[in-house]
Motif scaffolding. Structure first.
Motif, PDB file in Angstrom:
ATOM      1  N   GLY A 199      -8.262   3.037   1.140  1.00 18.26           N
ATOM      2  CA  GLY A 199      -6.880   2.833   0.681  1.00 18.26           C
ATOM      3  C   GLY A 199      -6.557   1.407   0.305  1.00 18.26           C
ATOM      4  N   ARG A 200      -7.543   0.500   0.473  1.00 16.44           N
ATOM      5  CA  ARG A 200      -7.258  -0.918   0.170  1.00 16.44           C
ATOM      6  C   ARG A 200      -8.325  -1.487  -0.765  1.00 16.44           C
ATOM      7  NH1 ARG A 200      -6.359  -4.090   4.436  1.00 16.44           N
ATOM      8  NH2 ARG A 200      -6.175  -2.545   6.084  1.00 16.44           N
ATOM      9  N   ASP A 201      -7.999  -2.640  -1.382  1.00 14.48           N
ATOM     10  CA  ASP A 201      -9.044  -3.345  -2.145  1.00 14.48           C
ATOM     11  C   ASP A 201      -9.110  -4.786  -1.645  1.00 14.48           C
ATOM     12  OD1 ASP A 201      -7.023  -3.637  -5.221  1.00 14.48           O
ATOM     13  OD2 ASP A 201      -6.894  -4.674  -3.301  1.00 14.48           O
ATOM     14  N   TRP A 202      -9.725  -5.689  -2.385  1.00 12.79           N
ATOM     15  CA  TRP A 202      -9.947  -7.058  -1.876  1.00 12.79           C
ATOM     16  C   TRP A 202      -8.688  -7.902  -1.928  1.00 12.79           C
ATOM     17  CZ3 TRP A 202     -15.384  -9.237  -3.736  1.00 12.79           C
ATOM     18  CH2 TRP A 202     -16.382  -8.487  -3.106  1.00 12.79           C
ATOM     19  N   THR A 203      -7.582  -7.294  -2.358  1.00 11.23           N
ATOM     20  CA  THR A 203      -6.329  -8.054  -2.404  1.00 11.23           C
ATOM     21  C   THR A 203      -5.798  -8.299  -0.993  1.00 11.23           C
ATOM     22  OG1 THR A 203      -5.907  -6.710  -4.356  1.00 11.23           O
ATOM     23  CG2 THR A 203      -4.130  -8.148  -3.634  1.00 11.23           C
ATOM     24  N   LYS A 204      -6.060  -7.378  -0.118  1.00  7.91           N
ATOM     25  CA  LYS A 204      -5.814  -7.522   1.333  1.00  7.91           C
ATOM     26  C   LYS A 204      -4.347  -7.623   1.743  1.00  7.91           C
ATOM     27  CE  LYS A 204     -10.265  -9.806   2.136  1.00  7.91           C
ATOM     28  NZ  LYS A 204     -10.834 -11.153   2.151  1.00  7.91           N
ATOM     29  N   ILE A 205      -3.403  -7.899   0.838  1.00 13.34           N
ATOM     30  CA  ILE A 205      -2.036  -8.126   1.313  1.00 13.34           C
ATOM     31  C   ILE A 205      -1.206  -6.853   1.368  1.00 13.34           C
ATOM     32  CG2 ILE A 205      -1.975 -10.521   0.526  1.00 13.34           C
ATOM     33  CD1 ILE A 205      -0.383  -9.646  -1.891  1.00 13.34           C
ATOM     34  N   TYR A 206      -1.821  -5.695   0.993  1.00 13.20           N
ATOM     35  CA  TYR A 206      -1.060  -4.440   1.034  1.00 13.20           C
ATOM     36  C   TYR A 206      -1.613  -3.541   2.131  1.00 13.20           C
ATOM     37  CZ  TYR A 206       0.272  -6.073  -3.594  1.00 13.20           C
ATOM     38  OH  TYR A 206       0.714  -6.844  -4.642  1.00 13.20           O
ATOM     39  N   GLY A 245      -4.422  -5.555  -6.372  1.00 14.79           N
ATOM     40  CA  GLY A 245      -3.859  -4.358  -5.752  1.00 14.79           C
ATOM     41  C   GLY A 245      -3.977  -3.121  -6.622  1.00 14.79           C
ATOM     42  N   GLY A 246      -4.824  -3.162  -7.625  1.00 15.04           N
ATOM     43  CA  GLY A 246      -4.964  -2.038  -8.573  1.00 15.04           C
ATOM     44  C   GLY A 246      -5.546  -0.790  -7.939  1.00 15.04           C
ATOM     45  N   ALA A 247      -6.275  -0.937  -6.808  1.00 12.90           N
ATOM     46  CA  ALA A 247      -6.900   0.237  -6.173  1.00 12.90           C
ATOM     47  C   ALA A 247      -6.276   0.508  -4.807  1.00 12.90           C
ATOM     48  CB  ALA A 247      -8.398   0.008  -6.027  1.00 12.90           C
ATOM     49  N   VAL A 248      -5.092  -0.054  -4.570  1.00 10.08           N
ATOM     50  CA  VAL A 248      -4.407   0.157  -3.281  1.00 10.08           C
ATOM     51  C   VAL A 248      -3.661   1.483  -3.316  1.00 10.08           C
ATOM     52  CG1 VAL A 248      -2.436  -0.635  -1.890  1.00 10.08           C
ATOM     53  CG2 VAL A 248      -4.161  -2.278  -2.688  1.00 10.08           C
ATOM     54  N   ALA A 249      -3.814   2.277  -2.238  1.00 11.03           N
ATOM     55  CA  ALA A 249      -3.055   3.530  -2.086  1.00 11.03           C
ATOM     56  C   ALA A 249      -2.110   3.310  -0.901  1.00 11.03           C
ATOM     57  CB  ALA A 249      -3.989   4.687  -1.828  1.00 11.03           C
ATOM     58  N   ALA A 250      -0.845   3.002  -1.176  1.00 10.14           N
ATOM     59  CA  ALA A 250       0.087   2.649  -0.100  1.00 10.14           C
ATOM     60  C   ALA A 250       1.257   3.631  -0.006  1.00 10.14           C
ATOM     61  CB  ALA A 250       0.616   1.235  -0.331  1.00 10.14           C
ATOM     62  N   GLN A 251       1.189   4.673  -0.863  1.00 15.96           N
ATOM     63  CA  GLN A 251       2.340   5.601  -0.930  1.00 15.96           C
ATOM     64  C   GLN A 251       1.920   7.047  -0.722  1.00 15.96           C
ATOM     65  OE1 GLN A 251       5.396   4.210  -1.614  1.00 15.96           O
ATOM     66  NE2 GLN A 251       4.514   2.164  -1.888  1.00 15.96           N
ATOM     67  N   GLY A 252       0.909   7.285   0.105  1.00 14.33           N
ATOM     68  CA  GLY A 252       0.517   8.680   0.379  1.00 14.33           C
ATOM     69  C   GLY A 252      -0.274   9.320  -0.736  1.00 14.33           C
ATOM     70  N   GLU A 253      -0.817   8.511  -1.649  1.00 14.92           N
ATOM     71  CA  GLU A 253      -1.604   9.086  -2.756  1.00 14.92           C
ATOM     72  C   GLU A 253      -2.935   9.654  -2.255  1.00 14.92           C
ATOM     73  OE1 GLU A 253       0.103   5.057  -4.284  1.00 14.92           O
ATOM     74  OE2 GLU A 253      -0.866   5.839  -2.460  1.00 14.92           O
ATOM     75  N   VAL A 254      -3.563  10.466  -3.100  1.00 13.00           N
ATOM     76  CA  VAL A 254      -4.941  10.901  -2.848  1.00 13.00           C
ATOM     77  C   VAL A 254      -5.855   9.903  -3.565  1.00 13.00           C
ATOM     78  CG1 VAL A 254      -6.688  12.674  -3.332  1.00 13.00           C
ATOM     79  CG2 VAL A 254      -4.364  13.341  -2.623  1.00 13.00           C
TER      80      VAL A 254
END
Ligand code: S2G
Ligand code: ZN
Length: 463
Positions: A30-37, A78-87
């Motif tokens: 659910g996260r990428d290297w942006t780390k802040i989300y 944050g292009g690959a961050v899933a922070a809203q319940g996405e699949v």
């Protein structure tokens, strides 16, 4: 959260091996290297085929859930961050090289193949895949294409876009497009592949790619030069480009070098102190080239645009010199840097550097500024290190306040507020600094055309 019936349907598509809902997987994918989300996906789907990707997207359109496409998750916006319940739809199980044609010098592979694996495969055929960057050992080719990854060889070979001969993409409507079929020439209307390259997974999910491989360069030789000031960097570029077809022209500040030498235990390239360093690479395929490089070095010393320098005498030494540049990002990541990735036209770099360095010095006086990047492409990475005593939230808030001035300065030179790291979530709200209202309106129209139910990567690139 996903309703149980949809989970059953997802499981029916991808099977036991292709569906994960355990906490570790949700956190990891659910996260990428942006780390802040903070990651908060509802499930991780790992399809094995284009057909399964298609079925998942079609189900999402019917059942109303959202998808975040996932490659190596090495992105920094944050292009690959899933922070809203996405699949999360991870392409990692689609990792096969499908075809290589020596006459076409083209390789066809699935989207989940690791970039370094492609570089290795090309080398085994005595050919070269010229897109390279520090994350190549983790990133996937599908993600490289979705973000039009750049890196350290763009000055000679271009971006990922220039390497793509064909694409297989499933649109947000679940339609399968097979684009360009590896042709070098194809003048039959809009080149749709270029709409998906750099679209950050918002228009379609790339499942396969055909890439061109090129002649392997001979005897790549590296020069690291110490220069007396920012402005000298561009004079050095001009002087060396006059006689050498450079394959790379990078720069980094003394502060960047200090952290890499200190934290990675590496040796300085030479004793002479310098505020800035240039790293150049060229094909040393004849005595004439080497002589031209040495002459340019001598001229640089005479004209006081070079303070000192070292030229690699072996591939081992060339690789050691590259580490001084390539390890910067990983090294400073432990100091919670506030990152910016900016570009202007090469002719404007000197003016831009002076202006933004002065702005940063005034507004970030309390912070340590780290400069590095692909200055030969006009691309600068500006990183501000968080003081150990400062709270992360306060630090990022303070940096964000200065950001608008840095972006306004970039805009005044018609530059880009994201040269290669993409827009994602991080730069989404600043898009207008680099794109006109008309352009953004057309981008929204394209999004509505390819993904009318806003299934793919919602909230990324476009708000
Ligand atoms: C680089 C890597 C990511 C970063 O080193 O050229 O693109 O930290 C960067 O900026
Ligand atoms: Zn970079």
């Amino acid at each position: 959260m996903l309703n149980p019936e949809v989970l059953v349907q997802l499981h029916h598509i991808v099977g036991d091996q292709g569906l994960r809902t355990d906490v570790l997987s949700l956190q990891t994918y659910g996260r990428d290297w942006t780390k802040i989300y903070e990651p908060a996906p509802s499930a991780i789907a790992l399809p094995k085929s284009t057909e399964q990707v298609q079925a998942i997207i079609q189900l999402a359109n019917q059942a109303g859930f959202k998808i975040v496409p996932s490659g190596g998750r090495t992105g920094l916006s944050g292009g690959a961050v899933a922070a809203q319940g996405e699949v999360v739809v991870s392409l990692e199980r689609m990792r096969h090289i499908l075809d290589f044609n020596v006459q076409d010098r083209s390789l066809t592979c699935e989207a989940g193949v690791i970039t370094a694996q492609i570089q290795q495969f090309a080398a085994e055929q005595n050919l070269f895949y010229p897109v390279d960057f520090a994350a190549a050992g983790s990133s996937q080719i599908g993600g490289n294409i979705a973000t039009n990854a750049g890196g350290i060889k763009v000055i000679r070979y271009g971006l990922t876009r220039q390497q793509v001969l064909g694409l297989e993409v499933v649109t947000g409507q679940g339609e399968l497009l097979k684009l360009n079929h590896g042709l070098v020439k194809n003048a039959t209307g809009y080149d749709l592949r270029h709409l998906f390259i750099g679209s950050e997974g918002t228009l379609g999910i790339i499942t396969q790619a055909s890439l061109q491989l090129i002649r392997a360069p001979d005897n790549l030789t590296v020069l690291v030069l110490g220069v007396p000031a920012f402005a000298a960097l561009m004079q050095v570029l001009l002087r060396f480009q006059a006689n050498l077809d450079l394959t790379a022209f990078e720069f980094f500040s003394a502060e960047a070098l200090h952290y890499v030498v200190q934290d990675q235990g590496l040796a300085k390239p030479f004793a002479t102190p310098a505020p800035y360093y240039a790293l150049l690479e060229f094909e040393n395929d004849s005595a004439g080239r080497e002589q031209a490089a040495l002459q340019a070095f001598q001229d640089g010393l005479a004209q006081n645009i070079v303070l000192d320098g070292v030229m690699s005498q072996s591939q081992t030494q060339a690789k050691a010199l590259w580490r001084l540049r390539e390890l910067i990002s990983e090294t400073i990541s432990v100091y919670t840097p506030y990152k910016n990735d900016l570009s202007v036209r090469v002719s404007q770099v000197a003016e831009f550097l002076q202006a933004v360095d002065q702005l940063v010095a005034e507004r970030y006086a309390a912070f340590e500024v780290i400069w590095y990047g692909h200055i030969g492409d006009g691309n600068l990475h500006l990183n501000i290190l968080k003081p150990a005593t400062m709270e992360k939230a306060d630090f990022f808030e303070h940096c964000a306040a200065v950001n608008e001035q840095v972006f306004a300065l970039t805009q005044s030179l018609k530059g880009s507020i994201s040269a290669e790291h993409g827009v994602g979530l991080l730069k989404r709200d600043y898009l207008a600094y680099s794109r006109s209202p008309e352009e953004i309106a057309y981008m929204r129209a394209m999004k509505a055309l390819f993904d009318p139910n806003q299934v793919l990567n919602p909230g990324k690139l476009l708000s």
